[in-house]
Design a protein around this motif. Structure first.
Motif, PDB file in Angstrom:
ATOM      1  N   VAL A 690      70.809  46.606  46.030  1.00 50.93           N
ATOM      2  CA  VAL A 690      70.570  46.747  44.610  1.00 50.93           C
ATOM      3  C   VAL A 690      69.116  46.385  44.394  1.00 50.93           C
ATOM      4  CG1 VAL A 690      71.304  46.032  42.323  1.00 50.93           C
ATOM      5  CG2 VAL A 690      72.923  45.965  44.181  1.00 50.93           C
ATOM      6  N   VAL A 704      82.929  39.088  42.592  1.00 49.62           N
ATOM      7  CA  VAL A 704      81.825  40.027  42.678  1.00 49.62           C
ATOM      8  C   VAL A 704      82.159  41.150  43.651  1.00 49.62           C
ATOM      9  CG1 VAL A 704      79.410  40.260  43.251  1.00 49.62           C
ATOM     10  CG2 VAL A 704      80.227  38.194  42.132  1.00 49.62           C
ATOM     11  N   ASP A 707      84.025  43.544  41.853  1.00 50.44           N
ATOM     12  CA  ASP A 707      83.104  44.337  41.032  1.00 50.44           C
ATOM     13  C   ASP A 707      82.598  45.544  41.798  1.00 50.44           C
ATOM     14  OD1 ASP A 707      82.975  43.012  38.682  1.00 50.44           O
ATOM     15  OD2 ASP A 707      80.810  42.611  38.780  1.00 50.44           O
ATOM     16  N   ARG A 711      83.083  49.657  41.453  1.00 52.07           N
ATOM     17  CA  ARG A 711      81.995  50.621  41.367  1.00 52.07           C
ATOM     18  C   ARG A 711      82.177  51.732  42.379  1.00 52.07           C
ATOM     19  NH1 ARG A 711      75.945  48.822  40.713  1.00 52.07           N
ATOM     20  NH2 ARG A 711      76.234  47.219  42.269  1.00 52.07           N
TER      21      ARG A 711
ATOM     22  N   HIS B 254      73.869  42.735  36.687  1.00 54.14           N
ATOM     23  CA  HIS B 254      75.000  42.669  37.634  1.00 54.14           C
ATOM     24  C   HIS B 254      75.246  41.226  38.015  1.00 54.14           C
ATOM     25  CE1 HIS B 254      72.339  41.877  41.022  1.00 54.14           C
ATOM     26  NE2 HIS B 254      71.556  42.855  40.604  1.00 54.14           N
ATOM     27  N   ARG B 255      76.423  40.983  38.534  1.00 56.39           N
ATOM     28  CA  ARG B 255      76.810  39.605  38.855  1.00 56.39           C
ATOM     29  C   ARG B 255      76.702  39.301  40.334  1.00 56.39           C
ATOM     30  NH1 ARG B 255      82.298  39.282  35.335  1.00 56.39           N
ATOM     31  NH2 ARG B 255      82.632  41.233  36.414  1.00 56.39           N
ATOM     32  N   PRO B 275      79.203  43.608  33.325  1.00 59.70           N
ATOM     33  CA  PRO B 275      78.068  44.525  33.473  1.00 59.70           C
ATOM     34  C   PRO B 275      78.229  45.771  32.598  1.00 59.70           C
ATOM     35  CG  PRO B 275      78.949  43.887  35.613  1.00 59.70           C
ATOM     36  CD  PRO B 275      79.894  43.378  34.591  1.00 59.70           C
ATOM     37  N   LYS B 278      78.032  52.680  33.271  1.00 60.57           N
ATOM     38  CA  LYS B 278      77.080  53.744  33.593  1.00 60.57           C
ATOM     39  C   LYS B 278      76.729  54.553  32.350  1.00 60.57           C
ATOM     40  CE  LYS B 278      76.998  55.332  38.250  1.00 60.57           C
ATOM     41  NZ  LYS B 278      77.467  56.182  39.308  1.00 60.57           N
TER      42      LYS B 278
END
Ligand code: SF4
Ligand code: SF4
Lengths: 715, 299
Positions: A690, A704, A707, A711, B254-255, B275, B278
């Protein structure tokens, strides 16, 4: 995806009833009428029976006929007693096995297409006349004729079956009528159109499957089919869309192998250079890529040959297909593979015309006997060198006594012992291979049908395994565990000889006890330099691995004088091979998996893909003539975002420019990320990329990680 | 010459064009609440202990001369105060659970690392990004790296929040191809309260860079319920228009840094922050585009 493919996919969902494979019985029907004939002829009749008597299955929605469903369905009534009796006879004639050069072959489809069955039969006749005073050759040629005629009959039968299918379903299907027309023609005459050419190749492939061959390659499809494609497009009798549908329906049937419980690997090579040099990418290369993507099945093992002038556009299309999660095409570097083959004395044109069989094995298309290979477990010899030739797992004296480690005062002493163990191991490996490879008389175990697809067999009147082929047989010694090897030697060098933190004798004790009571030492070993990080201290031993294995095996030859190639490509085999190896100085536990193929040890490459490339390209892979495999994983966004994909493309081009031989890329799936959450030790190298941020996936919090998982699904 | 570096990373694909190597400098003069690289804030080295990777093997306890690692029963406890950052335990940890961020690093070492990937920069039109931390807090060292890079014809980006005296920029600008300039708020008050710095100072510096002919990209971290409304974007667009910047990159919050907070023994105030999606990011990017910027979502 063409409409035809979606219909065929639907139709093929109906899995055939699980019943007995009747191939043996069909062969019996051939043998039984020819007990008095020479075994070569009897074999040809067994093949004839296989081709002619299997039930010709036709899919209503198919465009190209040829199915292996006939292996299981049959109109004959065969009792258990029948098949037992048949089995006795067939087993007595015996089978060729992989190690006797029978499958993993890229046939000479070019000749089949330019001359047709008619042409091949004509050549057989000519040869028969030429050798009329040579009984042995005449017998062999007669066998090839029987099998070729049977193949011709089989083609005709597929045509008839297509017509019958119309009657069965009470529907006039133009596609089926077309199949019957085509088959009626190509059963004898050479093909003139793309559709005819494709149909002929597919039926030849199907015939090989009935013979029981595995991993038969389709070779350079985009080359041998191109003249037909080009002509048809020019003549306006074929559209791109139609061609796509034809290729899709053909390749999708590779998936039938799943009915027998295992996926076959059918290698198809696209791109690369032409035999006379110059870029070979054409519209068909793209079309095959597209077809394979739409089929979305594991069987067609697509290989894209890349050379320094391959258009970026082609490589980019390849990456898009990889990004769908298929994991192929595998990318092959012509700039390494061609010189790697050339040094074995093939003509440069033949080298440029190479294709792959099986997973990645380099093959001189249609000009050498089928492939064989085996597993040479290199890390095992580190174990033996550490233990005076005795196996650490069983105590058996497997290698020569090269001395207790306490007697080694320098790294070179240790390396010398290792080399002696490796040489002994190679001698043993070759003994096993030769005994297997030479087990049966090549005349009695003739392969008349296959010989028709290998240049010069007919002209010479000799079987493919009896001197018929232009080039001799070659063998691939699959050298296991380059990462484990490099890391182990680097650790010994660093911890024992350089930093002198422990003695080699202590290390041996630690390995013997699988690090129980030596946990601190194990940590030191785990934190020593590792292959895959562009660290010369480890990478130099990867170089040694490649040169040493090449040096050791170049002393040997196959029975007919061919080369023993080395391979650094043994996919998945790293797990079973690891089970045979005790603890190693890289900190790996006894029986744990070895490093995979040419890749660094799982989780030990902590500097990202460019460092892997820098490490992996240090050895000279023109010494590894069979091929290497480097596996890499990237997050899906690397493929979907065009800008990032361009970076990946640049990465691969640099890898190839620096002398990398092959790369296989996978998009990291959600499954992998889930697995990484539970088993972080296996995924130390998984980096989250990232902007302005760096972290390893496994170091992230559970929340996380979830997360990122989320995505991944959306990307 | 030496500087203090948190880490270096090859194959950075989110830090500018092409394949890049990112050098993360240690130490920052801002205190952004949402910071995702908290280990780079302190100018001194910091110790990270990843509990989630720890296998509780106890080897670190045996090696630590300070008694900072303590096994209580079968679980490991880390006593941060005792640690003097000698690094001994790290060599013995089999799980990679221990790390130190911030190492005094020679220019030659940084360059050696950077030069490893030369071929990749040229094949991808990539280069080097100097980030952090705040690279301009070590302006001399950053300048030295950039200068060396230019000797090798490597494209250089300096990623900065720009809350420094302009003299720091002057040290690096002749060796910098592009500044990634973070813009972290819409008003002086917000900026101060969330980052401890000055919006005015950063905008002034940006303007001076641009009027001096430097290539500048505004990078805006989009933080939920701080600067993620359409109104916020309109205000930022107005400010950036005045400054004269043309390109805007939006970086979604972001985390991913959460694990590092835990490893530092700190709590993370944005633990629960969700977050932006998109679609929302794209909507905001469109606002900037409507204001005439070349805008995109990055990250
Ligand atoms: S860095 Fe040194 S002082 Fe700190 S915990 Fe590790 S061994 Fe102890
Ligand atoms: S050495 Fe590493 S894994 Fe073992 S207890 Fe310490 S931190 Fe945990």
């Amino acid at each position: 995806m063409s409409n035809q493919l979606s219909c065929l996919k639907e139709e093929m969902k109906l899995i055939p009833e699980k019943s007995k494979d009747i191939r043996e019985y069909l062969m019996y029907l051939g043998y039984v009428r020819h007990f008095d004939e020479p075994v070569t002829i009897a074999r040809a009749y067994a093949i004839e029976s296989l081709f002619e008597n299997h039930k010709k299955y036709i899919y209503a929605n198919d465009l190209v006929a040829g199915s292996i469903r006939g292996k299981w369905s049959c109109d004959l009534m065969i009792t258990e007693a029948d098949s037992q009796h048949a089995e006795r006879v067939v087993r007595s004639y015996g089978f060729n096995t992989f190690l006797m050069n029978t499958d993993h072959f890229a046939p000479d489809y070019e000749t089949l297409l330019t001359e047709g069955i008619e042409g091949i039969l004509g050549k057989i006749r000519q040869s028969m006349e030429k050798y009329q005073n040579n009984e042995e050759k005449k017998t062999f040629l007669k066998a090839t004729e029987i099998s070729m005629r049977a193949f011709s009959t089989m083609i005709g039968q597929y045509g008839d079956a297509a017509l019958k299918k119309c009657a069965e379903i009470h529907e006039q299907k133009p596609n089926l009528l077309k199949i019957s027309e085509i088959c009626a023609k190509i059963k004898y005459k050479k093909p003139d159109t793309f559709h005819e050419a494709l149909q002929l190749v597919w039926l030849a492939h199907t015939a090989f499957l009935y013979e029981g061959r595995l991993a038969m390659a389709l070779g350079r499809m985009d080359q041998y089919l191109y003249p037909f494609y080009k002509r048809d497009i020019q003549d306006g009798i074929l559209t791109k869309e139609q061609a796509l549908a034809l290729v899709e329906c053909t390749l999708y049937k590779i998936g039938e192998s799943a009915y027998s419980g295992r996926d076959d690997v059918v290698n198809i090579a696209i791109g690369g250079v032409k035999p006379e040099n110059g870029d070979a990418v054409n519209e068909l290369s793209y079309l095959i890529l597209e077809a394979v993507k739409n089929c979305k099945i594991p069987g067609p093992n697509l290989s894209a040959r890349i050379h320094c002038e391959t258009p970026d556009e082609f490589l980019d299309e390849c990456l898009k297909v990889v990004g769908t999660g298929l994991g192929y095409p595998a990318l092959m570097n012509d700039e390494v593979n061609i010189p790697a083959l050339y040094r074995h004395g093939y003509t440069i044109e033949d080298c440029r015309n190479y294709s792959m069989v099986g997973c990645i094995e380099n093959f001189i298309t249609g000009k050498q006997p089928p492939w064989t290979d085996g597993r040479y477990n290199v890390p095992k010899y580190i174990e033996l060198a550490m233990n005076n030739g005795r196996c650490m797992l069983t105590g058996v004296q497997l290698g020569p006594e090269t001395g207790e480690p306490s007697t080694f005062t320098t790294m070179d002493d240790f390396l010398n012992a290792l080399k002696i163990q490796m040489e002994f191991g190679a001698a043993e490996y070759m003994m096993f291979f030769r005994n297997e490879n030479d087990r049966y008389n090549k005349i009695a175990y003739a392969q008349p049908f296959l010989s028709c697809f290998c240049r010069d067999c007919i002209e010479r009147g000799l079987d493919i395994n009896n001197g018929g082929s232009i080039y001799p047989s070659v063998h691939g010694a699959g050298c296991m565990g380059i990462g484990t090897f490099a890391d182990s030697l680097a650790a010994v060098d660093d911890v024992v000889f350089n930093k002198k933190l422990i003695s080699l004798q202590t290390l041996k004790e630690a390995l013997l006890s699988d690090f129980k009571g030596y946990e601190e030492l194990q940590s030191l070993l785990l934190n020593a330099p590792k292959y895959g990080n562009n660290n010369p201290a480890a990478d130099k031993y990867a170089v040694l691995f490649v040169t040493l294995t090449n040096e050791i095996f170049s002393k040997y030859r196959t029975r007919d004088g061919g080369a023993i190639y080395t391979a650094i490509a043994t996919n998945v085999q790293n797990i079973p091979a690891g089970k045979q190896v005790g603890a190693t100085p890289d900190g790996r536990h006894a029986c744990a998996p070895l490093s995979d193929a040419a890749s660094p040890m799982h989780g030990m490459d902590k500097n990202g893909p460019t460092s892997v490339v820098n490490s992996v390209t240090k050895p000279d892979y023109t010494m590894v003539s069979c091929g290497t495999v480097l596996n890499q994983k990237y997050s899906p966004s690397m493929f979907t975002d065009p800008e990032k994909r361009a970076k990946l493309l640049a990465m691969i081009k640099t890898y190839f420019k620096k002398g990398g031989q092959e790369i296989q890329i996978n998009a990291v799936s959600r499954d992998i990320l889930y697995d990484a959450m539970g088993n972080p030790e296996n995924y130390k190298d998984l980096v989250v990329r990232v902007s302005g941020f760096s972290a390893y996936y496994t170091s992230l919090d559970k929340a996380v990680q979830l997360d990122i998982l989320e995505r991944t699904e959306h990307e | 010459m030496k500087g203090i570096v948190s880490g270096m990373q090859h194959f950075s694909v989110g830090d500018g064009p092409g394949i890049r190597t990112t050098v993360f400098m240690q130490g920052c003069n801002l205190r952004c609440e949402w910071c995702h690289n908290p280990e780079t804030i302190s100018f001194k080295p910091v110790f990270l202990y990843y509990k989630n990777l720890c296998r509780n093997c106890g080897l670190c306890q045996k090696r630590c001369p300070q008694g900072a690692h303590l096994m209580m029963g079968r679980t490991h406890h880390f006593n941060r105060e005792r640690c003097n950052l000698c690094g001994e335990c790290i060599r013995y940890c089999p799980a990679g659970a221990l790390k130190i961020s911030g190492k005094e690093t020679a220019l030659s070492e940084v360059m050696e690392y950077i030069l490893e990937d030369m071929e990749f920069y040229s094949s991808s039109n990539g280069g080097v990004t100097i980030s952090g931390g705040e690279p301009l807090c070590q302006a001399d060292f950053t300048a030295a790296i950039a200068k060396e890079c230019k000797k090798h014809n490597i494209h250089v980006i300096v990623d900065t929040a720009g809350n420094v005296d302009f003299s720091s920029f002057e040290k690096v600008l002749s060796y910098t191809d592009c500044f990634f300039f973070d813009v972290k708020g819409t008003s002086e008050r917000d900026y101060l309260s969330k980052t401890g710095g000055s919006l005015k100072l950063s905008l002034e510096n940006m303007m001076r860079l641009i009027s001096g002919g430097c290539n500048v990209v505004a990078r805006i971290p989009v933080i939920p319920s701080y600067n993620d409304s359409e109104n916020d974007c309109n205000i930022m667009a107005g400010l950036l228009n005045q400054v004269g910047v043309k390109q805007v990159h939006l970086l979604p919050f972001h985390r991913l840094g959460a694990g590092k907070y835990a490893a530092l023994g700190k709590s993370y105030p944005y633990e629960q922050c969700v977050p932006p999606s998109k679609q929302q990011m794209q909507k905001l990017a469109d606002i900037f585009a409507a204001h005439g910027f070349e805008s995109r979502v990055d990250g």
